[in-house]
Scaffold this motif. Structure first.
Motif, PDB file in Angstrom:
ATOM      1  N   GLU A  50     -16.366 -12.548  -3.511  1.00  8.25           N
ATOM      2  CA  GLU A  50     -15.485 -11.686  -4.293  1.00  8.25           C
ATOM      3  C   GLU A  50     -16.151 -10.327  -4.448  1.00  8.25           C
ATOM      4  O   GLU A  50     -17.303 -10.235  -4.887  1.00  8.25           O
ATOM      5  N   ILE A  51     -15.428  -9.285  -4.059  1.00  9.21           N
ATOM      6  CA  ILE A  51     -16.039  -7.950  -4.015  1.00  9.21           C
ATOM      7  C   ILE A  51     -15.253  -6.971  -4.869  1.00  9.21           C
ATOM      8  O   ILE A  51     -14.020  -6.899  -4.792  1.00  9.21           O
ATOM      9  N   SER A  52     -16.004  -6.193  -5.671  1.00 15.92           N
ATOM     10  CA  SER A  52     -15.450  -5.055  -6.406  1.00 15.92           C
ATOM     11  C   SER A  52     -16.022  -3.793  -5.788  1.00 15.92           C
ATOM     12  O   SER A  52     -17.175  -3.783  -5.348  1.00 15.92           O
ATOM     13  N   ILE A  53     -15.237  -2.709  -5.758  1.00 18.66           N
ATOM     14  CA  ILE A  53     -15.837  -1.458  -5.280  1.00 18.66           C
ATOM     15  C   ILE A  53     -16.265  -0.565  -6.435  1.00 18.66           C
ATOM     16  O   ILE A  53     -16.733   0.550  -6.211  1.00 18.66           O
ATOM     17  N   GLY A  54     -16.142  -1.035  -7.669  1.00 14.94           N
ATOM     18  CA  GLY A  54     -16.618  -0.242  -8.796  1.00 14.94           C
ATOM     19  C   GLY A  54     -15.924  -0.654 -10.081  1.00 14.94           C
ATOM     20  O   GLY A  54     -14.925  -1.368 -10.056  1.00 14.94           O
ATOM     21  N   ASP A  55     -16.462  -0.171 -11.175  1.00 14.67           N
ATOM     22  CA  ASP A  55     -15.962  -0.577 -12.492  1.00 14.67           C
ATOM     23  C   ASP A  55     -14.747   0.233 -12.917  1.00 14.67           C
ATOM     24  O   ASP A  55     -14.821   1.045 -13.856  1.00 14.67           O
ATOM     25  N   TYR A  56     -13.665   0.050 -12.190  1.00 12.81           N
ATOM     26  CA  TYR A  56     -12.381   0.652 -12.537  1.00 12.81           C
ATOM     27  C   TYR A  56     -11.324  -0.226 -11.887  1.00 12.81           C
ATOM     28  O   TYR A  56     -11.626  -0.981 -10.964  1.00 12.81           O
ATOM     29  N   VAL A  57     -10.100  -0.133 -12.391  1.00 10.87           N
ATOM     30  CA  VAL A  57      -9.056  -1.021 -11.873  1.00 10.87           C
ATOM     31  C   VAL A  57      -8.060  -0.233 -11.032  1.00 10.87           C
ATOM     32  O   VAL A  57      -7.475   0.750 -11.496  1.00 10.87           O
ATOM     33  N   LEU A  58      -7.910  -0.666  -9.780  1.00 12.08           N
ATOM     34  CA  LEU A  58      -6.916  -0.075  -8.877  1.00 12.08           C
ATOM     35  C   LEU A  58      -5.626  -0.876  -8.987  1.00 12.08           C
ATOM     36  O   LEU A  58      -5.627  -1.991  -9.482  1.00 12.08           O
ATOM     37  N   SER A  59      -4.537  -0.314  -8.469  1.00 12.74           N
ATOM     38  CA  SER A  59      -3.282  -1.064  -8.586  1.00 12.74           C
ATOM     39  C   SER A  59      -3.211  -2.231  -7.608  1.00 12.74           C
ATOM     40  O   SER A  59      -2.350  -3.084  -7.726  1.00 12.74           O
ATOM     41  N   GLY A  60      -4.109  -2.280  -6.674  1.00  9.11           N
ATOM     42  CA  GLY A  60      -4.169  -3.417  -5.769  1.00  9.11           C
ATOM     43  C   GLY A  60      -5.488  -3.392  -5.018  1.00  9.11           C
ATOM     44  O   GLY A  60      -6.240  -2.425  -5.118  1.00  9.11           O
ATOM     45  N   GLY A  61      -5.746  -4.442  -4.254  1.00  2.00           N
ATOM     46  CA  GLY A  61      -7.019  -4.505  -3.533  1.00  2.00           C
ATOM     47  C   GLY A  61      -7.017  -3.730  -2.228  1.00  2.00           C
ATOM     48  O   GLY A  61      -8.050  -3.643  -1.553  1.00  2.00           O
ATOM     49  N   GLU A  62      -5.874  -3.130  -1.851  1.00  4.38           N
ATOM     50  CA  GLU A  62      -5.768  -2.517  -0.515  1.00  4.38           C
ATOM     51  C   GLU A  62      -6.740  -1.361  -0.321  1.00  4.38           C
ATOM     52  O   GLU A  62      -7.434  -1.279   0.694  1.00  4.38           O
ATOM     53  N   LEU A  63      -6.769  -0.441  -1.278  1.00  9.78           N
ATOM     54  CA  LEU A  63      -7.655   0.724  -1.097  1.00  9.78           C
ATOM     55  C   LEU A  63      -9.118   0.272  -1.121  1.00  9.78           C
ATOM     56  O   LEU A  63      -9.958   0.805  -0.393  1.00  9.78           O
ATOM     57  N   ALA A  64      -9.398  -0.735  -1.937  1.00  7.84           N
ATOM     58  CA  ALA A  64     -10.758  -1.282  -1.975  1.00  7.84           C
ATOM     59  C   ALA A  64     -11.101  -1.919  -0.630  1.00  7.84           C
ATOM     60  O   ALA A  64     -12.202  -1.744  -0.104  1.00  7.84           O
ATOM     61  N   ALA A  65     -10.140  -2.642  -0.048  1.00  5.49           N
ATOM     62  CA  ALA A  65     -10.372  -3.265   1.265  1.00  5.49           C
ATOM     63  C   ALA A  65     -10.627  -2.187   2.317  1.00  5.49           C
ATOM     64  O   ALA A  65     -11.487  -2.349   3.187  1.00  5.49           O
ATOM     65  N   THR A 106     -11.509  -7.729  -5.904  1.00  3.27           N
ATOM     66  CA  THR A 106     -11.178  -7.859  -7.325  1.00  3.27           C
ATOM     67  C   THR A 106     -12.186  -7.084  -8.174  1.00  3.27           C
ATOM     68  O   THR A 106     -13.385  -7.078  -7.846  1.00  3.27           O
ATOM     69  N   PRO A 107     -11.734  -6.442  -9.257  1.00  6.14           N
ATOM     70  CA  PRO A 107     -12.685  -5.687 -10.082  1.00  6.14           C
ATOM     71  C   PRO A 107     -13.742  -6.572 -10.746  1.00  6.14           C
ATOM     72  O   PRO A 107     -14.779  -6.065 -11.160  1.00  6.14           O
ATOM     73  N   ASP A 108     -13.518  -7.907 -10.809  1.00  9.19           N
ATOM     74  CA  ASP A 108     -14.574  -8.753 -11.404  1.00  9.19           C
ATOM     75  C   ASP A 108     -15.479  -9.390 -10.347  1.00  9.19           C
ATOM     76  O   ASP A 108     -16.236 -10.322 -10.631  1.00  9.19           O
TER      77      ASP A 108
HETATM   78  N1  ADE Z   1      -8.608  -4.413  -7.118  1.00 10.25           N
HETATM   79  C1  ADE Z   1      -8.337  -3.679  -8.197  1.00 10.25           C
HETATM   80  N2  ADE Z   1      -9.368  -2.958  -8.596  1.00 10.25           N
HETATM   81  C2  ADE Z   1     -10.385  -3.245  -7.721  1.00 10.25           C
HETATM   82  C3  ADE Z   1     -11.733  -2.844  -7.603  1.00 10.25           C
HETATM   83  N3  ADE Z   1     -12.290  -1.985  -8.464  1.00 10.25           N
HETATM   84  N4  ADE Z   1     -12.454  -3.337  -6.599  1.00 10.25           N
HETATM   85  C4  ADE Z   1     -11.918  -4.218  -5.734  1.00 10.25           C
HETATM   86  N5  ADE Z   1     -10.655  -4.648  -5.800  1.00 10.25           N
HETATM   87  C5  ADE Z   1      -9.893  -4.184  -6.781  1.00 10.25           C
END
Ligand code: ADE
Length: 237
Positions: A129-144, A87-89
């Motif tokens: 809860e993990i974010s990969i950076g301060d931007y929002v992806l359309s889902g958590g898949e690419l972050a995973a 999640t981005p947060d």
């Molecule tokens: N899902 C959407 N944006 C994300 C982010 N930045 N990091 C992790 N999960 C996310």
């Protein structure tokens, strides 16, 4: 190490773990990655997994019933060390967190989609809860995929050269020094002489100085005293 990934778009994750180092890790039996389709766990008609948010607003929310059904079914088979929600947060992912997670046996990663997941799942099941950076992806898949790649490559035995991961950028709070390969000269652009002389001590010294120079120029924040701290990943439950 086993990583189960719960997602509404498992196809999106087939590619990243089927090539190169991740493939090797799986082929060697050092990493098992299972893609689990949330739709297989919904008790609702037409494989429904999302619904409108209470209180109104744009976007859909992944529903609590399929998520809890999936998590509890999976938990009955596997004692997870962490249940991670992308999640981005969340806490920003870094090498320290990757190192820590690479020592675990079993992880469950939940990928949100649309507006996210019902908050009660985060409160009652998620441990990290993990974010990969301060931007929002359309889902958590690419972050995973990013997180699993960073973890997978440092599992002992995955890289053929045992020391290779230790010389990565960030492992000692320094960026990696420059690297060169043949030819030693191209269009008059020369490889630093010290790398060609065969004196390993001098090469090590040069690399360390270059790492410090590069880090000072590009990421001075890494050299500050508290840069070694990982964000506290586990939540109290
Ligand atoms: N899902 C959407 N944006 C994300 C982010 N930045 N990091 C992790 N999960 C996310």
């Amino acid at each position: 190490m086993k990583i189960d990934i719960l997602t509404v778009v498992p196809d999106l994750l087939e590619g990243p773990f089927s090539h190169s180092i991740m493939k090797r890790a799986r082929d060697k039996g050092l990493l098992e990655v299972n893609l689990i389709n949330l739709r297989d766990y919904t008790p609702l008609p037409r494989a429904q997994v999302d619904d409108y948010p209470f209180g109104g607003g744009a976007g859909m929310v992944l529903m609590i019933e399929p998520l809890v059904n999936a998590i509890e079914t999976l938990q009955a088979q596997t004692p997870y060390d962490e249940i991670i929600y992308m999640t981005p947060d969340g806490a920003t992912f870094n090498q320290k967190t990757a190192n820590k997670l690479s020592l675990k046996e079993n992880l469950l990663i939940i990928c949100g989609h649309y507006k996210g997941i019902d908050e009660r799942v985060r409160e009652h099941f998620v441990t990290m809860e993990i974010s990969i950076g301060d931007y929002v992806l359309s889902g958590g898949e690419l972050a995973a995929a990013v997180v699993v790649d960073a973890i997978g490559r440092i599992i002992p035995g995955v890289l053929s050269d045992e020391t290779s991961a230790l010389t990565d950028s960030f492992q000692d709070n320094l960026l990696a020094p420059p690297v060169y390969t043949r030819p030693a000269e191209f269009r008059g652009w020369k490889v630093p002489e010290v790398l060609l002389e065969g004196n390993h001590r001098k090469v090590d010294e040069w690399r360390h100085e270059e790492a410090i120079r590069r880090t000072t120029q590009r990421r001075p924040d890494l050299m500050e005293p508290d840069a070694t701290k990982a964000p506290s990943p586990s939540k109290d439950r």
